[in-house]
Design an enzyme around this catalytic site. Structure first.
Site, mmCIF file in Angstrom:
data_model
loop_
_atom_site.group_PDB
_atom_site.id
_atom_site.type_symbol
_atom_site.label_atom_id
_atom_site.label_comp_id
_atom_site.label_asym_id
_atom_site.label_seq_id
_atom_site.Cartn_x
_atom_site.Cartn_y
_atom_site.Cartn_z
ATOM 1 N N SER B 25 59.967 -19.058 -26.880
ATOM 2 C CA SER B 25 61.002 -18.264 -26.224
ATOM 3 C C SER B 25 62.394 -18.874 -26.441
ATOM 4 O O SER B 25 62.572 -20.082 -26.366
ATOM 5 C CB SER B 25 60.693 -18.220 -24.722
ATOM 6 O OG SER B 25 61.649 -17.440 -24.068
ATOM 7 N N GLY B 50 63.755 -15.363 -22.764
ATOM 8 C CA GLY B 50 63.527 -15.245 -21.326
ATOM 9 C C GLY B 50 64.352 -14.149 -20.664
ATOM 10 O O GLY B 50 65.498 -13.910 -21.043
ATOM 11 N N ILE B 75 72.358 -23.049 -23.420
ATOM 12 C CA ILE B 75 72.767 -21.641 -23.568
ATOM 13 C C ILE B 75 72.963 -21.030 -22.183
ATOM 14 O O ILE B 75 73.816 -20.167 -21.993
ATOM 15 C CB ILE B 75 71.691 -20.841 -24.353
ATOM 16 C CG1 ILE B 75 71.340 -21.532 -25.683
ATOM 17 C CG2 ILE B 75 72.129 -19.397 -24.579
ATOM 18 C CD1 ILE B 75 72.468 -21.758 -26.631
ATOM 19 N N GLY B 76 72.173 -21.491 -21.227
ATOM 20 C CA GLY B 76 72.311 -20.964 -19.865
ATOM 21 C C GLY B 76 71.500 -19.693 -19.647
ATOM 22 O O GLY B 76 71.831 -18.871 -18.792
ATOM 23 N N CYS B 134 63.428 -23.998 -14.125
ATOM 24 C CA CYS B 134 64.748 -23.653 -13.593
ATOM 25 C C CYS B 134 64.822 -23.992 -12.100
ATOM 26 O O CYS B 134 63.792 -24.109 -11.426
ATOM 27 C CB CYS B 134 65.044 -22.173 -13.835
ATOM 28 S SG CYS B 134 63.594 -21.142 -13.885
ATOM 29 N N THR B 270 62.608 -24.640 -32.620
ATOM 30 C CA THR B 270 63.789 -25.042 -33.384
ATOM 31 C C THR B 270 63.615 -24.820 -34.889
ATOM 32 O O THR B 270 64.593 -24.527 -35.585
ATOM 33 C CB THR B 270 64.111 -26.513 -33.061
ATOM 34 O OG1 THR B 270 64.289 -26.616 -31.642
ATOM 35 C CG2 THR B 270 65.371 -26.979 -33.754
#
Lengths: 267, 312
Positions: B25, B50, B75-76, B134, B270
């Site tokens: 993801s 996500g 990236i957040g 998270c 990656t």
């Protein structure tokens, strides 16, 4: 795909001209598009590095891409150590190209430092367009010192006028290229003039202030660190002003690297 | 007629996939970015980027920084939200006849529940991967996946609301990842996937500022592979549910290491950034290995690690 290096020559301190031959299936890059390059097989550095295309030729048997680059970190250092006949991985061409206007009156290029590379390819494209025969090409090119004005001879052959600036006054105007450009800005009418720029973020920000409130067409090529170059990682975003039409973040690799200067939120 | 190759099919918690290679993801977008570069229909499954209940703009740039043999990202969790995912992204992903696993994250247990319900009702996804790396905003920002009780609660609540196979994606930023794995197994997880990224940072010494706007980011790439492999090996010994290995897999050899120590499948992350066809290259490489070793079924390879093999 892998390409074969035919030349990787230092042309000035820390600046290199790289020429790579590729299979003919490699697409012809449009001005402003970039390629991702890496030393194949290495995992350190791991990621490819994006480079704006400087030159491109297609013959019957092969295609050749040219990159003009400055050594700024590990990726470019490793690239600079590759030799003739070595292989280099080249992916692309990627990204949104510059919009071009063969009917323009004056086309103005503003470049700072190594930003000269993609601008030169764009200038050459304009010069090659039969429909743009009457367009006047004018370039403003700034660097820290005279020897860092790499590729200036090529630009002089393409453009009818080239103005320079250096930080130390060793070539042309002493100061920033945006200062030199601002002295002439009134001679570029909004309707018939097109402005293109590539260089350090500070230069582009300065330029955005110079053209703010003026409706002149101005496109810039932005640079960001990238991982994939194809829009998946979301690592290379820049902030756009609200109402830019593409949301708050834009990917330099997909929505860019070419942006309308008025769309960028400079922060 | 079946191709005369080795059997590559595996079962990950009730989801049967034709080979054990999945996209991780956040590294494969919602599929469309990769269409020009590989035959997506060959993938075992696609794990999409996500999704959260509401859209998220993500972090300010700079968002990535390369580090030795790896990269940091912050990236957040930028995403268009679950409604836009179902409406705009899912129809595209469905067209490849490849199982689609949605990756879900939230800031409260209610967020996880709501997204799970919406995705289950959509009938468009074949499985859920729950990202518990998270922070829980209702519990002072403690990471769901670092607290056994919270990890258990998320798993139980999600399982209660869906019939889809549920994979819990574990964070390595914990003292004992096996404990969390056991806890989510008790909570009803159908599989676990590990590892998510390792939290790291990088400093610009000239300006004495962080390289990432978010200061810290998640480390991925070959740099994390030995750690990921060790964790997968340990977790695979401790739980009965399938384990999906993730972490720095760049090629078939890397993937095979994970399978041998007990991973039922692997996710490629990656590597997609460096080689857009990394996943299909890895599928080919695994098949070649099985042929070379005269193994007819990949399940005969999984978990065959001989720990004592190098002892004198």
């Amino acid at each position: 795909m892998n390409g074969k290096i035919v030349k990787n020559q230092q042309i000035s301190a820390g600046h290199f001209l790289l020429r790579v031959t590729l299979a003919e299936s490699f697409k012809t890059p449009m001005p402003g598009q970039f390629v991702m390059m890496r030393d194949p097989g290495r995992i350190d550095p791991l990621l490819g590095r994006p480079f704006g295309v400087y030159g491109f030729e297609r013959s019957q048997e092969e295609v050749t891409v040219e990159i003009l680059y400055k050594v700024v970190g590990k990726g470019t250092l490793v690239l600079s150590r590759l030799r003739e006949s070595d292989f280099v991985e080249v992916l692309g061409p990627y990204g949104r190209a510059f919009d071009t206007y063969p009917e323009a009156g004056k086309v103005v290029f503003i470049c700072g430092g190594i930003g000269v590379a993609p601008i030169t390819y764009l200038a050459q494209h304009y010069r090659s367009l039969a429909a743009a025969r009457d367009v006047e090409l004018i370039c403003y090119y700034g660097a820290s010192k005279a020897e860092n004005l790499v590729g200036i001879e090529k630009l002089k052959r393409i453009c009818s006028r080239v103005f320079t600036s250096t930080d130390d006054g060793s070539h042309g105007f002493q100061g920033l290229i945006t200062e030199r450009f601002s002295a002439d800005i009134s001679s570029y009418a909004a309707g018939s003039s097109k402005i293109y720029a590539c260089g350090p973020r500070s230069m582009l920000k300065e330029l955005s202030e110079l053209v703010a409130g003026n409706s002149v067409f101005c496109q810039i090529l932005m640079e960001e660190r990238m991982a994939c170059g194809i829009g998946a990682c979301l690592g290379c975003t820049v902030l756009l002003k609200d109402g830019g039409g593409r949301g708050e973040h834009a990917r330099v690799c997909m929505e860019g690297p070419v942006f309308n200067i008025g769309d960028i939120h400079w922060g | 007629m079946k191709n005369a190759g080795p059997e590559m099919q595996v079962d990950i918690g009730g989801l049967i996939i034709k080979n054990p290679v999945l996209t991780a993801s956040g590294t494969f977008g919602y599929g469309s970015e990769y269409v020009p570069y590989l035959d997506i229909t060959r993938l075992g499954a696609i794990i999409a980027k996500g999704v959260s209940l509401e859209p998220r703009a993500g972090n300010k740039p700079p968002r990535i920084m390369e580090t030795p043999c790896g990269m940091l990202n912050a990236i957040g969790l930028e995403n268009p939200g679950v409604h836009a995912f179902i409406k705009e992204k899912l129809p595209f992903l469905r067209q490849f006849s490849v199982p689609v696993i949605a990756n879900v994250f939230g800031e409260t247990i209610d967020d996880f529940k709501r997204v799970t319900e919406l995705l289950s009702e959509s009938k468009g996804v074949d499985g859920l991967e729950i990202n518990i790396s998270c922070p829980n905003v209702k519990k002072g920002g403690i990471i769901f996946g670092s607290d056994p009780d919270m990890a258990h609660a998320v798993t139980r609540e999600v399982k209660r609301l869906t019939d889809l196979p549920v994979i819990i994606k574990l964070t390595p930023n914990v003292t004992d990842i096996c404990l969390i794995a056991e806890t989510v197994e008790e909570g009803g997880a159908d599989a676990v996937s590990l590892i998510n990224t390792l939290t790291g940072m990088s400093v610009d010494i000239e300006r004495r500022i962080p390289h990432l706007a978010n200061v810290t980011g998640g480390l991925s790439g070959p740099a994390v592979k030995p750690i990921a492999l060790r964790m997968v090996w340990q977790v695979a010994k401790r739980v009965k549910i399938p384990v999906i290995g993730i972490g720095g897999i760049m090629n078939a050899s890397d993937a095979l290491e994970f399978l041998i120590v007990g991973a039922r499948a692997v996710q490629i992350g990656t590597a997609n950034f460096i080689n857009p066809s990394a996943t299909t290259d890895i599928i080919d490489g695994i098949e070649d290995y099985l042929k070379r070793h005269n193994i007819d079924d990949i399940n005969d390879l999984i978990g065959t690690f001989d720990e004592e093999g190098n002892a004198c």
